[in-house]
Write a protein that holds these residues in place. Structure first.
Motif, PDB file in Angstrom:
ATOM      1  N   SER A 160       9.576  39.802 -31.382  1.00 37.70           N
ATOM      2  CA  SER A 160      10.593  38.745 -31.340  1.00 37.70           C
ATOM      3  C   SER A 160      11.369  38.738 -30.028  1.00 37.70           C
ATOM      4  N   SER A 161      11.613  39.915 -29.457  1.00 39.50           N
ATOM      5  CA  SER A 161      12.341  39.937 -28.182  1.00 39.50           C
ATOM      6  C   SER A 161      11.524  39.312 -27.065  1.00 39.50           C
TER       7      SER A 161
ATOM      8  N   THR B  15      17.050  41.269 -23.322  1.00 33.05           N
ATOM      9  CA  THR B  15      16.673  40.642 -24.584  1.00 33.05           C
ATOM     10  C   THR B  15      17.317  41.371 -25.761  1.00 33.05           C
ATOM     11  N   VAL B  16      17.122  40.806 -26.927  1.00 30.88           N
ATOM     12  CA  VAL B  16      17.615  41.384 -28.184  1.00 30.88           C
ATOM     13  C   VAL B  16      16.409  41.687 -29.065  1.00 30.88           C
ATOM     14  N   LYS B  17      16.266  42.939 -29.439  1.00 29.95           N
ATOM     15  CA  LYS B  17      15.176  43.309 -30.333  1.00 29.95           C
ATOM     16  C   LYS B  17      15.327  42.558 -31.659  1.00 29.95           C
ATOM     17  N   GLY B  18      14.231  41.981 -32.125  1.00 30.24           N
ATOM     18  CA  GLY B  18      14.283  41.238 -33.380  1.00 30.24           C
ATOM     19  C   GLY B  18      14.918  39.859 -33.279  1.00 30.24           C
ATOM     20  N   LYS B  19      15.089  39.345 -32.065  1.00 25.56           N
ATOM     21  CA  LYS B  19      15.825  38.101 -31.824  1.00 25.56           C
ATOM     22  C   LYS B  19      15.375  36.960 -32.748  1.00 25.56           C
ATOM     23  N   GLY B  20      16.357  36.305 -33.362  1.00 23.31           N
ATOM     24  CA  GLY B  20      16.099  35.118 -34.157  1.00 23.31           C
ATOM     25  C   GLY B  20      16.261  35.325 -35.646  1.00 23.31           C
ATOM     26  N   VAL B  21      16.190  36.574 -36.075  1.00 20.61           N
ATOM     27  CA  VAL B  21      16.332  36.878 -37.502  1.00 20.61           C
ATOM     28  C   VAL B  21      17.405  37.956 -37.631  1.00 20.61           C
ATOM     29  N   SER B  22      18.540  37.591 -38.221  1.00 25.88           N
ATOM     30  CA  SER B  22      19.743  38.423 -38.109  1.00 25.88           C
ATOM     31  C   SER B  22      19.540  39.850 -38.607  1.00 25.88           C
ATOM     32  N   PHE B  23      18.829  40.014 -39.729  1.00 24.09           N
ATOM     33  CA  PHE B  23      18.716  41.375 -40.269  1.00 24.09           C
ATOM     34  C   PHE B  23      17.800  42.274 -39.431  1.00 24.09           C
ATOM     35  N   ALA B  24      17.040  41.662 -38.534  1.00 19.47           N
ATOM     36  CA  ALA B  24      16.137  42.454 -37.695  1.00 19.47           C
ATOM     37  C   ALA B  24      16.674  42.658 -36.280  1.00 19.47           C
ATOM     38  N   GLU B  25      17.818  42.037 -35.976  1.00 24.85           N
ATOM     39  CA  GLU B  25      18.297  42.051 -34.591  1.00 24.85           C
ATOM     40  C   GLU B  25      18.983  43.366 -34.229  1.00 24.85           C
TER      41      GLU B  25
END
Ligand SMILES: [Mg+2]
Length: 276
Positions: free
Chosen positions: A39-40, A241-251
């Motif tokens: 996602s990142s 970047t943000v690891k898990g970007k786009g899905v709050s519980f994975a960010e």
């Protein structure tokens, strides 16, 4: 002109959202996988494959194609999602992620059209990409080679051997993208082995460097348009970047570096990735 640019950015943002939806779908098909690092990387991969790379999805071995090596091979769900959306592979392949005898596996496999190199054993992709770029020069070909590494992957010393060699060879036809999500498999990088200051390190190794927000599509497009950042030097784009970007519980958590994905989790992820 501004309208054209706005349309491009919007098109790529929508493509990246679809990449995220598709990579979660693939992870559900496999039952588990690397949501965080996939996602990142999604926005950058979308900009590469749907705007910047000179490739022919119906002719994946075209000799003059630009090369892209996903050195952080655990993000293969995102690469497969991009290859499907670009037309290299059938969309139905996403539903065979990590399946029995499927070429779309946990890490990139050259049996899948569009995959340039088997990767996932970390620390190899930059040296391979350097070889591709050097080969292009020797053969008089004008394609550009791109390679994406993870920031945690930079713990591998082989990266720095390749970094030295690439600047020694003055490979202006080589671009490294660091997916700098600040988290590795087992925790935040400052708590493992700190890799900062990244930009200073690459400059010290003789590379031209630009830092961008790796989720700002305009910044991504501008950085890719500016290549090579300096003539006769390899370019390094440090993408924050943000690891898990786009899905709050994975960010922004190492817990989603790799994790199980069931129907309920997929539904929660897709609910946050609804089309606009
Ligand atoms: Mg990382």
């Amino acid at each position: 002109m501004q309208q054209t640019r706005d349309a491009l950015i919007l098109r790529l943002e929508n493509a990246a959202r679809q990449v995220r939806r598709d990579l979660w779908r693939a992870l559900r098909a496999g039952g588990s996988g690397h949501a965080g690092g996939s996602s990142s990387a999604a926005d950058i991969l979308a900009a590469l494959y749907f705007h910047r790379l000179r490739v022919r999805p119906t002719e994946p071995a075209w000799p003059d194609r630009d090369r892209f090596v996903l050195s952080k091979g655990h993000a293969n769900a995102a690469l497969g999602a991009v290859l499907a959306q670009a037309g290299f592979i059938d969309d139905a392949m996403l539903d065979r992620f990590y399946g029995f005898e499927s070429p779309f596996a946990m890490h990139p496999d050259m049996k899948l059209p569009g995959v340039e190199m088997n990767t996932g054993a970390l620390g190899h992709g930059l040296a391979i990409a350097m070889g591709m770029a050097l080969g292009a020069r020797i053969r008089g070909q004008d394609f550009h080679t791109f390679v994406m590494v993870g920031d945690g992957e930079l713990h591998e010393g082989s990266n720095w051997e390749a970094a030295m060699a690439a600047s020694h060879q003055r490979l202006g036809n080589l671009t490294l993208i660091v997916d700098s999500n600040r988290i590795a498999q087992s925790g935040p990088l400052p708590e493992l082995v700190n890799v900062e200051p990244l930009a200073d390190k690459w400059r010290a190794f003789g590379w031209a460097v630009r830092e961008i927000d790796g989720h700002d599509m305009g910044a991504i497009v501008d950085a890719l348009a500016a290549l090579p950042l300096e003539a006769d030097r390899p370019s390094a784009i440090i993408a924050h970047t943000v690891k898990g970007k786009g899905v709050s519980f994975a960010e922004d958590t190492y817990l989603w570096h790799s994790n199980n994905v069931d129907d309920a989790i997929l539904a929660r992820a897709l609910a946050e990735l609804e089309a606009p």
